[in-house]
Design an enzyme around this catalytic site. Structure first.
Site, PDB file in Angstrom:
ATOM      1  N   HIS A 129       9.808 -24.324   8.433  1.00 36.26           N
ATOM      2  CA  HIS A 129       8.800 -25.229   8.750  1.00 36.26           C
ATOM      3  C   HIS A 129       7.323 -24.899   8.524  1.00 36.26           C
ATOM      4  O   HIS A 129       6.441 -25.714   8.893  1.00 36.26           O
ATOM      5  CB  HIS A 129       8.457 -24.218  10.952  1.00 36.26           C
ATOM      6  CG  HIS A 129       9.402 -24.456  10.916  1.00 36.26           C
ATOM      7  ND1 HIS A 129       9.686 -24.726  12.888  1.00 36.26           N
ATOM      8  CD2 HIS A 129      10.974 -24.469  10.767  1.00 36.26           C
ATOM      9  CE1 HIS A 129      11.023 -25.233  12.953  1.00 36.26           C
ATOM     10  NE2 HIS A 129      11.350 -24.945  11.984  1.00 36.26           N
ATOM     11  N   ARG A 158       7.044 -33.864  10.036  1.00 36.67           N
ATOM     12  CA  ARG A 158       6.071 -33.623  11.179  1.00 36.67           C
ATOM     13  C   ARG A 158       5.895 -32.087  10.747  1.00 36.67           C
ATOM     14  O   ARG A 158       4.939 -31.785  10.819  1.00 36.67           O
ATOM     15  CB  ARG A 158       6.945 -32.841  12.248  1.00 36.67           C
ATOM     16  CG  ARG A 158       7.770 -32.347  12.493  1.00 36.67           C
ATOM     17  CD  ARG A 158       8.844 -32.806  14.192  1.00 36.67           C
ATOM     18  NE  ARG A 158       9.674 -31.023  13.576  1.00 36.67           N
ATOM     19  CZ  ARG A 158      11.083 -31.441  13.622  1.00 36.67           C
ATOM     20  NH1 ARG A 158      11.152 -32.281  12.780  1.00 36.67           N
ATOM     21  NH2 ARG A 158      11.586 -30.456  13.285  1.00 36.67           N
ATOM     22  N   HIS A 159       6.523 -31.561   9.864  1.00 40.49           N
ATOM     23  CA  HIS A 159       6.336 -30.295   9.365  1.00 40.49           C
ATOM     24  C   HIS A 159       5.170 -29.836   8.195  1.00 40.49           C
ATOM     25  O   HIS A 159       3.755 -29.506   8.347  1.00 40.49           O
ATOM     26  CB  HIS A 159       7.508 -29.361   8.910  1.00 40.49           C
ATOM     27  CG  HIS A 159       7.626 -29.184   9.974  1.00 40.49           C
ATOM     28  ND1 HIS A 159       8.138 -28.316  11.395  1.00 40.49           N
ATOM     29  CD2 HIS A 159       9.129 -29.124   9.946  1.00 40.49           C
ATOM     30  CE1 HIS A 159       8.587 -28.375  12.127  1.00 40.49           C
ATOM     31  NE2 HIS A 159       9.511 -28.311  11.071  1.00 40.49           N
ATOM     32  N   CYS A 215       3.202  -2.901   3.738  1.00 44.47           N
ATOM     33  CA  CYS A 215       2.244  -1.949   4.929  1.00 44.47           C
ATOM     34  C   CYS A 215       3.250  -1.255   5.492  1.00 44.47           C
ATOM     35  O   CYS A 215       4.330  -1.329   5.668  1.00 44.47           O
ATOM     36  CB  CYS A 215       0.921  -2.202   4.945  1.00 44.47           C
ATOM     37  SG  CYS A 215       0.322  -3.798   5.967  1.00 44.47           S
ATOM     38  N   ASP A 222       0.776  -1.471   0.145  1.00 41.55           N
ATOM     39  CA  ASP A 222       0.241  -0.092  -0.333  1.00 41.55           C
ATOM     40  C   ASP A 222       0.558   1.587   0.103  1.00 41.55           C
ATOM     41  O   ASP A 222       2.444   1.024  -0.071  1.00 41.55           O
ATOM     42  CB  ASP A 222      -0.934   0.279   1.179  1.00 41.55           C
ATOM     43  CG  ASP A 222      -0.284   0.326   2.694  1.00 41.55           C
ATOM     44  OD1 ASP A 222       0.768   0.279   2.891  1.00 41.55           O
ATOM     45  OD2 ASP A 222      -0.853   0.370   3.441  1.00 41.55           O
ATOM     46  N   THR A 245       2.448  -1.518   9.060  1.00 44.05           N
ATOM     47  CA  THR A 245       2.888  -2.454  10.103  1.00 44.05           C
ATOM     48  C   THR A 245       3.298  -3.811   9.685  1.00 44.05           C
ATOM     49  O   THR A 245       3.717  -4.539   9.974  1.00 44.05           O
ATOM     50  CB  THR A 245       2.074  -2.422  10.874  1.00 44.05           C
ATOM     51  OG1 THR A 245       0.526  -3.653  10.339  1.00 44.05           O
ATOM     52  CG2 THR A 245       1.475  -1.474  11.443  1.00 44.05           C
TER      53      THR A 245
HETATM   54  C1  RB5 Z   1      -1.782   2.477   6.600  1.00 47.14           C
HETATM   55  O1  RB5 Z   1      -2.226   3.795   6.873  1.00 47.14           O
HETATM   56  C2  RB5 Z   1      -1.642   1.049   7.659  1.00 47.14           C
HETATM   57  O2  RB5 Z   1      -3.257   0.904   8.444  1.00 47.14           O
HETATM   58  C3  RB5 Z   1      -1.040  -0.043   7.213  1.00 47.14           C
HETATM   59  O3  RB5 Z   1      -0.096   0.613   5.802  1.00 47.14           O
HETATM   60  C4  RB5 Z   1      -0.908  -0.830   7.605  1.00 47.14           C
HETATM   61  O4  RB5 Z   1       0.012  -0.711   8.699  1.00 47.14           O
HETATM   62  C5  RB5 Z   1      -2.168  -1.938   7.996  1.00 47.14           C
HETATM   63  O5  RB5 Z   1      -2.192  -2.833   8.702  1.00 47.14           O
END
Ligand code: RB5
Length: 142
Positions: free
Chosen positions: A97, A132-133, A64, A7, A66
């Site tokens: 794994h 196992r995996h 993205c 994104d 996070t």
């Molecule tokens: C965008 O601001 C942010 O929410 C997106 O990049 C991401 O971190 C969502 O999980």
């Protein structure tokens, strides 16, 4: 062929990764987004996840802010095992794994140098193929 997508929050890091792949001769397909204009991460997570699930691409990378939204969305697609990684140990272990087929990263979490190392480890580590995996992975899809 690697499917790659982001994104707006992951756009700059995606460009850095693509430049690294260009230097290394790694082929990839960029599923967008194509600018830093605000957009919705599920659109790009679905495009990359579907390209991997269909076999069009072997593995995927999603970025993205996070990495969390991308991983939540990608894991809704049947056959996808998307792993959110912020370190090389996890990237290696999730290939060995979990046979993870999509790597998710947070551009606001990892720096460019670490992200490139994580991607290289993810793309170069084979699945262990251990009984196992395989058994545990088959239980995910049950
Ligand atoms: C965008 O601001 C942010 O929410 C997106 O990049 C991401 O971190 C969502 O999980």
């Amino acid at each position: 062929m690697i499917a790659i997508g982001s994104d707006h929050g992951g756009f700059a890091l995606k460009k850095a990764l693509m430049a690294h792949f260009d230097r290394r001769g790694v082929s990839y397909k960029d599923f967008g987004t194509y600018s830093e204009e605000s957009c919705d991460y599920p659109v790009y997570a679905k495009k990359v996840a579907e390209a991997v699930a269909s076999g069009e691409c072997e593995r995927g990378i999603l970025i993205c802010g996070t990495g969390i939204g991308m991983s939540i969305t990608a894991n809704k697609v049947h056959g996808i095992r998307a792993a959110l990684c912020g370190d090389c140990f996890s990237a290696k272990a999730t290939r060995q794994h979990n046979d993870a087929n999509i790597l998710c990263m947070g551009a606001r979490v990892v720096g460019e140098g670490l992200a490139i190392m994580i991607a290289d480890v993810f793309l170069s580590t084979p699945f262990s193929n251990s009984e196992r995996h395989l058994r545990r992975i088959s239980q995910i899809e049950d």
